[in-house]
Design a protein around this motif. Structure first.
Motif, mmCIF file in Angstrom:
data_model
loop_
_atom_site.group_PDB
_atom_site.id
_atom_site.type_symbol
_atom_site.label_atom_id
_atom_site.label_comp_id
_atom_site.label_asym_id
_atom_site.label_seq_id
_atom_site.Cartn_x
_atom_site.Cartn_y
_atom_site.Cartn_z
ATOM 1 N N ILE A 124 0.749 -1.115 -0.155
ATOM 2 C CA ILE A 124 -0.149 -0.079 -0.190
ATOM 3 C C ILE A 124 0.816 1.314 -0.016
ATOM 4 O O ILE A 124 1.765 1.241 0.904
ATOM 5 C CB ILE A 124 -0.769 0.023 1.077
ATOM 6 C CG1 ILE A 124 -1.907 -1.065 0.985
ATOM 7 C CG2 ILE A 124 -1.451 1.196 1.317
ATOM 8 C CD1 ILE A 124 -3.020 -1.202 2.307
ATOM 9 N N ASP A 225 -10.110 -0.908 -2.342
ATOM 10 C CA ASP A 225 -8.904 -0.847 -2.797
ATOM 11 C C ASP A 225 -8.978 -0.203 -4.170
ATOM 12 O O ASP A 225 -9.644 -0.829 -5.238
ATOM 13 C CB ASP A 225 -8.599 -2.187 -2.911
ATOM 14 C CG ASP A 225 -6.839 -2.474 -3.173
ATOM 15 O OD1 ASP A 225 -6.848 -1.822 -4.099
ATOM 16 O OD2 ASP A 225 -6.234 -3.365 -2.593
ATOM 17 N N ALA A 272 -5.454 -9.051 1.279
ATOM 18 C CA ALA A 272 -5.511 -7.823 2.008
ATOM 19 C C ALA A 272 -5.444 -7.920 3.303
ATOM 20 O O ALA A 272 -5.124 -6.865 4.185
ATOM 21 C CB ALA A 272 -6.746 -7.075 1.553
#
Length: 367
Positions: A124, A225, A272
């Motif tokens: 990220i 996302d 995730a």
């Protein structure tokens, strides 16, 4: 003033409630059960994290009304980017949101991981956090709006399909009924309904999918996302996960989720987070799209208004847009009337436009 509202979802019921509170004589016609369309299949995300000032104002109005009805459950909303291009866009969005007075902040991956240890923050680049976001129970929203509208004097007729004999006249299986005004808020069915009276709408339907996992042992925010293009929201002690949208024929579509979508969604959650969830249930629903991504909400003929094309945000915006539409029908002022009419005017298109319902192969939806 007598007003017919065609469509018993969140937008139609919100409009009926606002009209009834202004002493209009309102009748809602729903061809099936209340919330049987997009509203009942919605994800229930609710946030004000919009960079555009008009969108942010509509969202803030809707959130305040949902809080007043005790339907809003606070739940932070996080969106993340995994490449520099998306990260630049997220940072710009956050700055614009802050300029609009939206309660958001940028988080580094480390800070995000500290807040939510179950998230895997590797890869990220940046995250945005909307503090004032929340979630809704779509069935509770529909039930509350219907009950409140009835208490305000509205009549709600379910199991009553209608056609339009004129811009202000509906035909049921038993009779023809004339009104002073009509609002058609029937999702993708709005287009063929108003076509019967010569109105062409620039509207397409797309099918979006969602699953609810089995219970997970983790504290997580609502999450989008932006790079992998999927979302989830906490739903009880489980997660509701969505994406898998594609253009479809609204007269011939599958309300069951695809097996490939279910597998892909579970894989994305596993990638995730530190979780390995299983699917409890899954479904698909119809959403509506317009050429420019803004809804069609306004007058299309003398006495006739439409409300559709929500791009997955109908449930989220319903109470604000219901009040806006009621004010337009009754020719009364509304706080959103200064800038919103041009943005959502359904006559900004002539209905002949060629466009794709989706800009990309997935789109989050909350209609």
């Amino acid at each position: 003033m007598t007003v017919a509202v065609v469509g018993g979802g969140a937008v139609g019921l919100s409009t009926a409630l606002a009209l009834a509170r202004c002493n209009a004589s309102v009748t809602v016609f729903e061809r099936d059960t209340l919330g049987s369309g997009a509203s009942g299949r919605a994800a229930g995300l609710c946030y004000d994290a919009f960079a555009d000032d008009v969108d942010a104002a509509v969202a803030a109005d809707a959130l305040a009304r949902y809080r007043d009805m005790d339907l809003f459950e606070p739940q932070p909303y996080v969106w993340v980017a995994r490449n520099e291009s998306d990260a630049t866009a997220v940072r710009e969005q956050i700055t614009q949101m802050q300029n609009n007075g939206v309660g958001v902040e940028a988080l580094t991956p480390a800070a995000l991981g500290d807040r939510y240890p179950a998230l895997d923050t590797s890869g990220i680049e940046v995250a945005g956090l909307a503090r004032d976001a929340g979630v809704l129970d779509p069935n509770e929203v529909v039930a509350t709006l219907a009950e409140t509208a009835r208490e305000a004097g509205a009549t709600i007729e379910t199991g009553t399909p209608v056609s339009l004999a004129s811009p202000t006249t509906v035909e049921t299986a038993d009779e023809t009924r004339a009104f002073d005004a009509m609002v058609v808020a029937a999702g993708p069915q709005t287009k063929p309904l108003v076509a019967d009276v010569g109105i062409s709408l620039a509207l397409k339907a797309y099918r979006a999918q969602a699953i609810v996992t089995e219970p997970v042992d983790a504290t997580l925010p609502s999450f989008y996302d932006a790079t992998r293009e999927f979302y989830w929201r906490p739903k009880g002690n489980a997660l509701l996960v969505g994406d898998g949208a594609h253009e479809t024929d609204p007269t011939d579509w599958n309300p069951d989720a695809d097996a490939e979508f279910i597998t892909r969604s579970l894989d994305r959650v596993e990638q995730a987070t530190a979780l390995s969830p299983a699917c409890d249930r899954a479904w698909a629903g119809l959403c509506t799209a317009t050429p420019d991504g803004a809804p069609l909400a306004g007058q299309v003929a003398d006495g006739l208004w439409v409300a559709t094309g929500w791009q997955g945000h109908g449930l989220m915006r319903a109470p604000a847009m219901g009040n806006y539409l009621a004010a337009a029908v009754l020719d009364r002022p509304n706080p959103l009337s200064e800038h919103l009419p041009d943005r959502v005017d359904p006559t900004r298109f002539d209905g002949s436009e060629e466009f794709a319902a989706l800009d990309d192969p997935t789109r989050d939806w909350a209609e």
